[in-house]
Motif scaffolding. Structure first.
Motif, PDB file in Angstrom:
ATOM      1  N   LEU A   1       4.535   1.551   8.923  1.00  6.27           N
ATOM      2  CA  LEU A   1       5.874   0.970   9.033  1.00  6.27           C
ATOM      3  C   LEU A   1       6.200   0.543  10.463  1.00  6.27           C
ATOM      4  O   LEU A   1       6.951  -0.408  10.679  1.00  6.27           O
ATOM      5  N   ALA A   2       5.623   1.243  11.448  1.00  6.16           N
ATOM      6  CA  ALA A   2       5.829   0.839  12.848  1.00  6.16           C
ATOM      7  C   ALA A   2       5.253  -0.559  13.061  1.00  6.16           C
ATOM      8  O   ALA A   2       5.877  -1.423  13.685  1.00  6.16           O
ATOM      9  N   LEU A   3       4.078  -0.762  12.477  1.00  9.33           N
ATOM     10  CA  LEU A   3       3.417  -2.061  12.578  1.00  9.33           C
ATOM     11  C   LEU A   3       4.231  -3.143  11.850  1.00  9.33           C
ATOM     12  O   LEU A   3       4.442  -4.239  12.374  1.00  9.33           O
ATOM     13  N   SER A  63       0.831  -1.195   0.000  1.00  4.62           N
ATOM     14  CA  SER A  63       0.000   0.000   0.000  1.00  4.62           C
ATOM     15  C   SER A  63       0.875   1.258   0.000  1.00  4.62           C
ATOM     16  O   SER A  63       0.597   2.223  -0.711  1.00  4.62           O
ATOM     17  N   ASN A  64       1.961   1.247   0.755  1.00  6.11           N
ATOM     18  CA  ASN A  64       2.902   2.376   0.708  1.00  6.11           C
ATOM     19  C   ASN A  64       3.508   2.530  -0.683  1.00  6.11           C
ATOM     20  O   ASN A  64       3.574   3.631  -1.226  1.00  6.11           O
ATOM     21  N   ALA A  65       3.971   1.410  -1.238  1.00  3.48           N
ATOM     22  CA  ALA A  65       4.618   1.460  -2.548  1.00  3.48           C
ATOM     23  C   ALA A  65       3.662   2.083  -3.571  1.00  3.48           C
ATOM     24  O   ALA A  65       4.055   2.925  -4.379  1.00  3.48           O
ATOM     25  N   LEU A  66       2.388   1.686  -3.507  1.00  2.00           N
ATOM     26  CA  LEU A  66       1.404   2.243  -4.441  1.00  2.00           C
ATOM     27  C   LEU A  66       1.122   3.714  -4.156  1.00  2.00           C
ATOM     28  O   LEU A  66       0.958   4.515  -5.073  1.00  2.00           O
ATOM     29  N   LYS A  67       1.064   4.044  -2.861  1.00  2.00           N
ATOM     30  CA  LYS A  67       0.782   5.428  -2.481  1.00  2.00           C
ATOM     31  C   LYS A  67       1.842   6.382  -3.005  1.00  2.00           C
ATOM     32  O   LYS A  67       1.550   7.496  -3.383  1.00  2.00           O
ATOM     33  N   TYR A  68       3.091   5.941  -2.984  1.00  3.19           N
ATOM     34  CA  TYR A  68       4.177   6.859  -3.293  1.00  3.19           C
ATOM     35  C   TYR A  68       4.839   6.579  -4.639  1.00  3.19           C
ATOM     36  O   TYR A  68       5.965   6.993  -4.874  1.00  3.19           O
ATOM     37  N   GLY A  80      10.544   8.152  -3.363  1.00  5.49           N
ATOM     38  CA  GLY A  80      11.676   8.013  -2.465  1.00  5.49           C
ATOM     39  C   GLY A  80      11.519   8.786  -1.168  1.00  5.49           C
ATOM     40  O   GLY A  80      10.536   9.507  -0.966  1.00  5.49           O
ATOM     41  N   ILE A  81      12.513   8.641  -0.284  1.00  3.35           N
ATOM     42  CA  ILE A  81      12.478   9.278   1.035  1.00  3.35           C
ATOM     43  C   ILE A  81      13.787  10.036   1.238  1.00  3.35           C
ATOM     44  O   ILE A  81      14.858   9.479   1.023  1.00  3.35           O
ATOM     45  N   PRO A  82      13.728  11.313   1.639  1.00  4.84           N
ATOM     46  CA  PRO A  82      14.961  12.068   1.874  1.00  4.84           C
ATOM     47  C   PRO A  82      15.814  11.416   2.967  1.00  4.84           C
ATOM     48  O   PRO A  82      15.250  10.881   3.935  1.00  4.84           O
TER      49      PRO A  82
HETATM   50  P1  ADP Z   1       1.793   6.269   6.254  1.00  4.01           P
HETATM   51  O1  ADP Z   1       0.569   5.671   6.821  1.00  4.01           O
HETATM   52  O2  ADP Z   1       1.833   7.759   6.360  1.00  4.01           O
HETATM   53  O3  ADP Z   1       2.141   5.770   4.904  1.00  4.01           O
HETATM   54  P2  ADP Z   1       4.029   4.671   7.243  1.00  4.01           P
HETATM   55  O4  ADP Z   1       4.452   4.388   8.653  1.00  4.01           O
HETATM   56  O5  ADP Z   1       3.586   3.513   6.434  1.00  4.01           O
HETATM   57  O6  ADP Z   1       2.925   5.811   7.297  1.00  4.01           O
HETATM   58  O7  ADP Z   1       5.236   5.385   6.513  1.00  4.01           O
HETATM   59  C1  ADP Z   1       5.847   6.484   7.129  1.00  4.01           C
HETATM   60  C2  ADP Z   1       6.299   7.483   6.081  1.00  4.01           C
HETATM   61  O8  ADP Z   1       7.364   6.925   5.307  1.00  4.01           O
HETATM   62  C3  ADP Z   1       5.228   7.849   5.073  1.00  4.01           C
HETATM   63  O9  ADP Z   1       4.473   8.950   5.506  1.00  4.01           O
HETATM   64  C4  ADP Z   1       6.023   8.199   3.833  1.00  4.01           C
HETATM   65  O10 ADP Z   1       6.414   9.551   3.879  1.00  4.01           O
HETATM   66  C5  ADP Z   1       7.265   7.348   3.954  1.00  4.01           C
HETATM   67  N1  ADP Z   1       7.189   6.162   3.086  1.00  4.01           N
HETATM   68  C6  ADP Z   1       6.834   4.893   3.456  1.00  4.01           C
HETATM   69  N2  ADP Z   1       6.912   4.038   2.427  1.00  4.01           N
HETATM   70  C7  ADP Z   1       7.318   4.777   1.358  1.00  4.01           C
HETATM   71  C8  ADP Z   1       7.587   4.462  -0.022  1.00  4.01           C
HETATM   72  N3  ADP Z   1       7.457   3.219  -0.509  1.00  4.01           N
HETATM   73  N4  ADP Z   1       7.998   5.494  -0.816  1.00  4.01           N
HETATM   74  C9  ADP Z   1       8.141   6.741  -0.335  1.00  4.01           C
HETATM   75  N5  ADP Z   1       7.905   7.091   0.945  1.00  4.01           N
HETATM   76  C10 ADP Z   1       7.496   6.133   1.783  1.00  4.01           C
END
Ligand code: ADP
Length: 262
Positions: A225-227, A161-166, A194-196
């Protein structure tokens, strides 16, 4: 931080000596602070959608002459915000349930790695197509691993879900698994934003979001990600994240292939 407690030892009215109790409460203090921060974060996260729901309801009530299009728009916002609170509370419950769980408190099973990965991709295929993002599977002698399939499903759900979101349209997500020596390595790699580097060390913290506005818009709670880390560690595994701004993100999980429940 030290707490010192001194008691005088008396016999027949005179002081014989003293007993000093010195306790290091630094860790306790740190935990208290973390708990206070956590509660403050939860309250804030719930308050934001609630405030917006309340104000939309007020407008709906006051303006009975509102046109149908606007009314539907307002109801959609209320719906979205409610959904967000449902997700947030679900994640919170899951997290608090996990930290209370002891080994034996969850299902130790044998997980078929290939089935686990394929099922996860199936759950996201439609959404990926709608976003014009490709999801690929790269499997090498995966076999089985000891674990709780329900929890492991939650891991891949959050990572995909993160990968798709970003990941913007035209991008690619590769889910891969291979056995390396005694561990199973599972990777979720995307070609997204990506992430800084300065945010990388913090993304596993509860409620940490790189771009609050963007993440919230995309329905993020900052708990995913904590989970994922918590579940991975419960399985005796490790999690690592490699990322480059505009160069994509790869999350690397390693799980022991022998049972090693922490
Ligand atoms: P969220 O519910 O906001 O996605 P997460 O704990 O899953 O929270 O992720 C924390 C943060 O890490 C996100 O807000 C996002 O900024 C960053 N992040 C996580 N996965 C990705 C990814 N695949 N690509 C870019 N940024 C990511």
């Amino acid at each position: 931080l030290l707490h010192v407690h001194v008691t005088a030892i008396r016999s027949e009215g005179s002081v014989d000596g003293y007993v000093a109790l010195i306790r290091d409460v630094t860790e306790q203090e740190r935990l208290n602070q973390a708990q206070r921060d956590f509660v403050a974060n939860v309250s804030h996260e719930l308050r934001t959608p609630l405030t917006s729901i309340k104000s939309y309801i007020e407008v709906l009530r006051e303006r009975s002459d509102m046109d149908e299009g606007t009314r539907q728009q307002f109801l959609a916002v209320i719906d979205q915000e409610t959904e967000r609170m449902v997700r947030l509370t679900r994640d919170l419950l899951q997290l608090s349930g996990l930290s209370r769980t002891r080994p034996g408190g969850y299902r130790r099973g044998v997980v078929d790695v290939k089935a686990w990965l394929i099922a996860a991709i199936d759950r996201f295929q439609l959404q990926a197509e709608a976003q014009s993002v490709a999801i690929e599977l790269d499997l090498l002698d995966a076999g089985t691993m000891p674990g709780d399939r329900d929890m492991l499903d939650r891991v891949l759900d959050n990572l995909l879900s993160n990968a798709l979101k970003y990941t913007p349209a035209g991008g690619r997500i590769v889910l891969s698994a291979r056995v390396k020596r005694n561990v199973l390595e599972v990777r979720v790699a995307d070609t997204g934003v990506g992430i800084p580097p300065e945010d990388l060390p913090h993304v596993f913290e509860r409620f940490y979001r790189v771009d609050k506005a963007r993440s919230r818009r995309k329905g993020g709670s900052g708990l995913g990600l904590a989970l994922v880390r918590e579940i991975t560690e419960l399985h005796g595994g490790d999690i690592r994240l490699e990322s480059r701004v505009d160069g994509g993100t790869t999350v690397i999980l390693t799980f022991p292939l022998q049972e090693d429940w922490s």
